[in-house]
Design an enzyme around this catalytic site. Structure first.
Site, PDB file in Angstrom:
ATOM      1  N   ARG A 236     -13.502  -2.646  -5.571  1.00  0.00           N
ATOM      2  CA  ARG A 236     -12.384  -2.730  -6.553  1.00  0.00           C
ATOM      3  C   ARG A 236     -12.524  -3.934  -7.441  1.00  0.00           C
ATOM      4  NH1 ARG A 236      -7.567  -3.340  -3.634  1.00  0.00           N
ATOM      5  NH2 ARG A 236      -8.844  -4.061  -2.182  1.00  0.00           N
TER       6      ARG A 236
ATOM      7  N   GLU B  97     -10.480  -5.700  -9.163  1.00  0.00           N
ATOM      8  CA  GLU B  97      -9.174  -6.524  -9.255  1.00  0.00           C
ATOM      9  C   GLU B  97      -9.215  -7.301  -7.705  1.00  0.00           C
ATOM     10  OE1 GLU B  97      -7.865  -2.466  -7.723  1.00  0.00           O
ATOM     11  OE2 GLU B  97      -9.320  -3.153  -8.999  1.00  0.00           O
TER      12      GLU B  97
ATOM     13  N   GLY C 264      -1.390   4.542  -3.276  1.00  0.00           N
ATOM     14  CA  GLY C 264      -0.208   3.726  -3.319  1.00  0.00           C
ATOM     15  C   GLY C 264       0.104   2.826  -2.263  1.00  0.00           C
TER      16      GLY C 264
ATOM     17  N   ASP D 116      -1.424   0.572  -0.386  1.00  0.00           N
ATOM     18  CA  ASP D 116      -2.680  -0.116  -0.190  1.00  0.00           C
ATOM     19  C   ASP D 116      -2.078  -1.517   0.102  1.00  0.00           C
ATOM     20  OD1 ASP D 116      -1.285  -0.100  -2.634  1.00  0.00           O
ATOM     21  OD2 ASP D 116      -3.311  -0.635  -3.735  1.00  0.00           O
TER      22      ASP D 116
ATOM     23  N   GLU E 290       9.462  -7.082  -4.395  1.00  0.00           N
ATOM     24  CA  GLU E 290       8.512  -5.804  -4.291  1.00  0.00           C
ATOM     25  C   GLU E 290       8.875  -5.103  -2.812  1.00  0.00           C
ATOM     26  OE1 GLU E 290       3.811  -4.982  -4.358  1.00  0.00           O
ATOM     27  OE2 GLU E 290       4.589  -6.980  -3.898  1.00  0.00           O
TER      28      GLU E 290
END
Length: 530
Positions: free
Chosen positions: A261, A263, A293, A295, A477
């Site tokens: 990935r 990022e 989602g 992760d 979050e």
């Protein structure tokens, strides 16, 4: 939506600059690898979100000309040639005494991004309309986050943003054939949990638009998830699809790339080094885990070590329930459009998926829905809060719903809300964290079946969010929910620090405050400043 509005939206979409879909790794090649592996920035997402100060090809040429010099300073070179994204530790500071509800209502404009602010040659994928981002390091639109954010926008009366985001998602599907994980080039190779069908229901219920206007987009998204399914034979797989021995087709998470990935490049390289499998296999599994989602989570692993991740071997309960919902929604809208043959086809597909979910994902011994390992031919034994998704989409029988609720209560309910999993792995989608979208799906799912536990989860979650807000004047979050709500803490684990903002927490909390007007969280006030 009036014809005039539709024409205006189409004109606006036509004016969007044609996106350059080169990812930062594709564009900057060895410079990209050098920056990420040398850890010029603490967060791997920083560089992929940087904006070049000049033409990217000139920057790469300059790097190649200078990188072997003895006095070459990579960090200095990067700072000279790229503008870093501004990441606010906290987007908005509540005035002392501001209520939790007013705090959320005030945050929407802070978290809104505008198309004219998209810089050229960056990784951003331009959109025609304003959109709401989660906050913190997440300065772009995210797919499944946005549905839960929309719940709060609706309660705050921000139907202007709902309408804008509806057209943005339609634009993404029209342009790319699917909704990317987020509107960044490095997210294009994967999607996220497919919740556009739920968004469309919300849009129609609130008078933002007619659901039937989005039937072509729902069909196009469905084709993305089912690409290649019709050619599969028992035992075959292709992208998101797995054909089982009895010919039934269920879905898995997938990413079209098998490189690290971008990022989280360095993190993925180091994870792959701990595995005995070929690196490209590990990279694919990590990317597919990001598409989920969740992760990351022990849900996708053999134990707690992320290097054992096997996402593509797992048929997830939630994904297949979302696709069941999508099939049902397409069926309903086809009927409304008097397309009877198409309606019958999708009704049959939904019926077949439901039967496969009943056969493979319902676990009689656990009294709950469990993910299924198609490679090993058996259920994943771990219970996660994804088990509530069949209730959320109305697929479970009354008995299955009751038994699932009991299992979730006995094994995952905590003082601060519904837990994510039973294993404390160090990953953020595991114990001891709780997440707003998982609370919402469990609450709504249990309400669908008249199960009183729904209100208990809602009250515990509101107490958690309200407690932290009173102490720290913010929403975050994720939350540690193993403590009593009065002692709430922001969650931890995973690849990056806890983020403030925060889109889906704001959305779910705002909706629950409305539904529980007498809950003490409605009286929560921002702390005094010291």
């Amino acid at each position: 939506m009036s014809d005039a509005t539709k024409r205006a939206n189409e004109a606006k979409a036509a004016r969007v600059a044609k996106a350059d879909t080169l990812t930062p790794a594709d564009r900057y090649q060895e410079l990209f690898i050098d920056v990420q592996m040398s850890r010029v920035f603490d967060d791997g997402k920083t560089f992929v979100d940087c904006v070049p100060r000049k033409d990217p090809e000139q920057i790469l040429e300059a790097y190649r000309a200078r990188c072997d010099a003895e006095d070459f300073d990579l960090a200095r070179f990067v700072h000279a040639h790229f503008e870093q994204p501004q990441v606010h530790k906290s987007h908005y500071v509540s005035p002392p005494g501001q209520s939790l509800r007013d705090h959320i209502d005030s945050l929407w404009d802070v978290l809104t991004r505008h198309p004219h602010e998209h810089p050229p040659n960056s990784s951003i994928l331009p959109l025609p309309n304003d959109y709401v981002v989660p906050g913190g390091r997440f300065a772009e639109l995210y797919y499944w986050d946005s549905y839960f954010t929309m719940l709060g926008l609706d309660e705050s009366g921000r139907h202007d943003l709902l309408a804008s985001m509806a057209d943005n998602f339609a634009y993404l599907i029209d342009t790319y054939g699917h909704v990317p994980n987020g509107n960044r080039t490095y997210y294009l190779s994967r999607s996220q949990p497919p919740v556009f069908a739920f968004m469309v229901e919300l849009f129609e219920a609130r008078g933002v638009c007619k659901a039937i206007e989005y039937l072509p987009h729902l069909r196009k998204e469905y084709n993305y998830w089912m690409s290649g399914a019709e050619e599969l034979r028992p035992g075959d797989t292709r992208r998101h699809c797995v054909c089982l021995e009895d010919g039934a087709i269920l879905n898995r998470y997938w990413d079209d790339r098998d490189s690290p990935r971008e990022e989280a490049y360095r993190e993925d390289v180091l994870t792959a080094r701990r595995s005995r499998r070929p690196a490209h296999q590990v990279f694919r599994e990590l990317r597919a885990g990001a598409a989920s989602g969740w992760d990351f989570s022990s849900r996708w692993c053999d134990g707690a070590d992320l290097s054992t991740i096997r996402t593509t071997s797992i048929l997830p309960v939630d994904l297949n329930c979302f696709l069941y919902k999508l099939e049902r929604q397409i069926c309903v809208l086809n009927r409304a459009a008097d397309q009877r043959k198409q309606a019958e086809k999708f009704e049959q597909r939904a019926r077949m998926r439901k039967a496969a979910i009943e056969r493979l994902l319902w676990n009689e011994r656990a009294g709950a829905y469990l993910d299924y390992d198609w490679e090993r031919g058996g259920p994943r034994e771990a219970l996660t809060s994804a088990a509530a998704t069949p209730l959320f989409v109305g697929l479970a029988s009354a008995e299955q719903a009751q038994r699932t609720a009991r299992a979730l209560q006995d094994r995952l309910l905590r003082d601060g809300g519904l837990g994510t999993s039973e294993l404390e792995s160090g990953q953020q989608w595991d114990k001891p964290n709780g997440w707003a979208p998982l609370q919402w799906m469990a609450i709504c799912g249990m309400r669908n079946y008249g199960i009183a536990l729904a209100d208990e989860i809602a009250c515990r979650w509101l107490k958690t969010v309200g407690s932290l807000y009173k102490r720290e004047s913010k929403l975050v979050e994720k939350y540690v929910i193993t403590h009593d709500g009065d002692n709430a803490e922001g969650g931890g684990g995973g690849e990056y620090p806890l983020q403030d903002g925060f889109g889906w927490t704001n959305g779910v909390t705002r909706r629950l405050l409305h539904e529980h007007p007498h809950n003490e969280a409605n009286e929560a006030r921002a702390a005094s400043r010291h």
